[in-house]
Design an enzyme around this catalytic site. Structure first.
Site, PDB file in Angstrom:
ATOM      1  N   SER A 140       0.840  -1.204   0.000  1.00  0.00           N
ATOM      2  CA  SER A 140       0.000   0.000   0.000  1.00  0.00           C
ATOM      3  C   SER A 140       0.873   1.251   0.000  1.00  0.00           C
ATOM      4  CB  SER A 140      -0.927   0.014   1.221  1.00  0.00           C
ATOM      5  OG  SER A 140      -0.185  -0.212   2.405  1.00  0.00           O
TER       6      SER A 140
ATOM      7  N   ASP B  57       5.484  -6.908   2.751  1.00  0.00           N
ATOM      8  CA  ASP B  57       4.777  -7.428   1.586  1.00  0.00           C
ATOM      9  C   ASP B  57       5.729  -7.784   0.458  1.00  0.00           C
ATOM     10  OD1 ASP B  57       2.063  -7.688   1.959  1.00  0.00           O
ATOM     11  OD2 ASP B  57       1.582  -5.630   1.351  1.00  0.00           O
TER      12      ASP B  57
ATOM     13  N   GLU C 238      -9.143  -9.713   3.623  1.00  0.00           N
ATOM     14  CA  GLU C 238      -9.490  -8.336   3.251  1.00  0.00           C
ATOM     15  C   GLU C 238     -10.844  -8.292   2.548  1.00  0.00           C
ATOM     16  OE1 GLU C 238      -6.379  -6.036   1.403  1.00  0.00           O
ATOM     17  OE2 GLU C 238      -7.750  -4.406   0.884  1.00  0.00           O
TER      18      GLU C 238
HETATM   19  O1  KIV Z   1      -0.503  -3.359   1.621  1.00  0.00           O
HETATM   20  C1  KIV Z   1      -1.198  -3.301   2.656  1.00  0.00           C
HETATM   21  O2  KIV Z   1      -1.204  -2.306   3.388  1.00  0.00           O
HETATM   22  C2  KIV Z   1      -2.019  -4.463   2.980  1.00  0.00           C
HETATM   23  C3  KIV Z   1      -3.064  -4.280   4.024  1.00  0.00           C
HETATM   24  C4  KIV Z   1      -4.203  -3.537   3.457  1.00  0.00           C
HETATM   25  C5  KIV Z   1      -3.463  -5.565   4.640  1.00  0.00           C
HETATM   26  O3  KIV Z   1      -1.861  -5.487   2.399  1.00  0.00           O
END
Ligand code: KIV
Length: 275
Positions: free
Chosen positions: A45, A83, A182
């Site tokens: 994100s 991520d 999500e």
């Molecule tokens: O990238 C992110 O912030 C996420 C959250 C929304 C879980 O994957």
């Protein structure tokens, strides 16, 4: 207490709720850590809230490593999860292991998160085999925004709900230590939560999950481009920041900032000697 992938699983067994927030820099990471939040997610994100892209697809491994390493320097007790960005794991199991390894070695993360269900189970197995804890992510998976046709709630119909439940079981079987759910209906998230032994962390998935995650700019009302229904604004930091920036501009214009207490003094006689 130090949070780890192991304490996450123990928390579920004890019925303790888990908290996770995103962070992308050292200063925010320290504040989140000091607030006692169980996990920080360096989410992709960051492409939207930090870099201004319209989705997460352009985020690179270099972006994730850079931000993860900054956050790692601010973390003491919080579990750090980073991520895996779009196309860093989808093409092959080899890519997945190598890139998860880079996030741990160069980004100093404690665990990685990747999106997807049955199609990524082999990837998860291989990453876990390399001693890197993996958090799954199903339901609305933003890296598939084009396949979904937009950011939409997932799993409302019977077939889709069954698929997501099957995916959760498959992720657990593949070795994931937690699963982000999500944008799925509350009842489906609750059913998944009681069907797996690993914690579910919800975002737009209701209170029946084992924990919750939010993007910090959303919960502090700092990011105005999008306000999903599931976001609660816990403080109005965006408007406070704007007011502070405007006050600074006014005081500089009026000559009231900097005041004497912000200013360094010296013997004026020295100034008089200068030519
Ligand atoms: O990238 C992110 O912030 C996420 C959250 C929304 C879980 O994957």
């Amino acid at each position: 207490m130090k949070n780890t992938a192991v304490t996450f699983k123990e928390a579920k067994a004890k019925g303790e709720k888990l908290t996770m927030l995103t962070a992308y820099d050292y200063t925010t990471a320290r504040l989140v850590d000091e607030a006692g939040i169980n996990a920080i997610l360096v989410g992709d994100s960051l492409g939207m809230v930090m870099l201004g892209y319209e989705d997460t697809l352009s985020v690179t491994m270099e972006d994730m490593i850079h931000h993860s390493a900054a956050v790692a320097r601010g973390v003491k007790n919080t579990l750090l999860i980073t991520d895996m960005p779009f196309m860093s794991y989808q093409a092959s199991v080899y890519d997945a292991v190598v890139n998860a390894g880079r996030l741990m070695k160069e980004g100093r993360t404690h665990a990685v998160k990747l999106e997807g269900g049955l199609e990524v189970c082999d990837h998860i197995r291989a990453i876990v085999k390399a001693s890197i804890p993996v958090c799954g992510h199903i339901g609305l998976t933003p890296q598939s925004v084009n396949a979904f046709g937009g950011f939409k709630v997932q799993g409302k119909g019977e077939e889709a709900a069954q698929r997501i439940l099957d995916e959760a079981r498959a992720l657990e079987e593949a070795g994931a230590f937690a699963i982000v759910l999500e944008c799925v209906p509350q009842a489906l998230a609750a059913k998944i939560t009681e069907s797996v032994q690993i914690p579910t962390i919800g975002i737009g998935a209701g209170a029946g999950c084992d924990g919750q995650v939010l993007v910090y700019q959303d919960m502090l009302a700092m990011y105005a481009d999008m306000k999903p229904k599931f976001v609660k604004q816990f403080a109005q930091i965006g408007s406070q920041m704007k007011a502070a920036f405007a006050a600074y501009k006014e005081e500089v214009a009026a000559g009231t900032f900097p005041a004497p207490e912000h200013t360094f003094q010296m013997d004026e006689a020295i100034i008089d000697k200068l030519y």
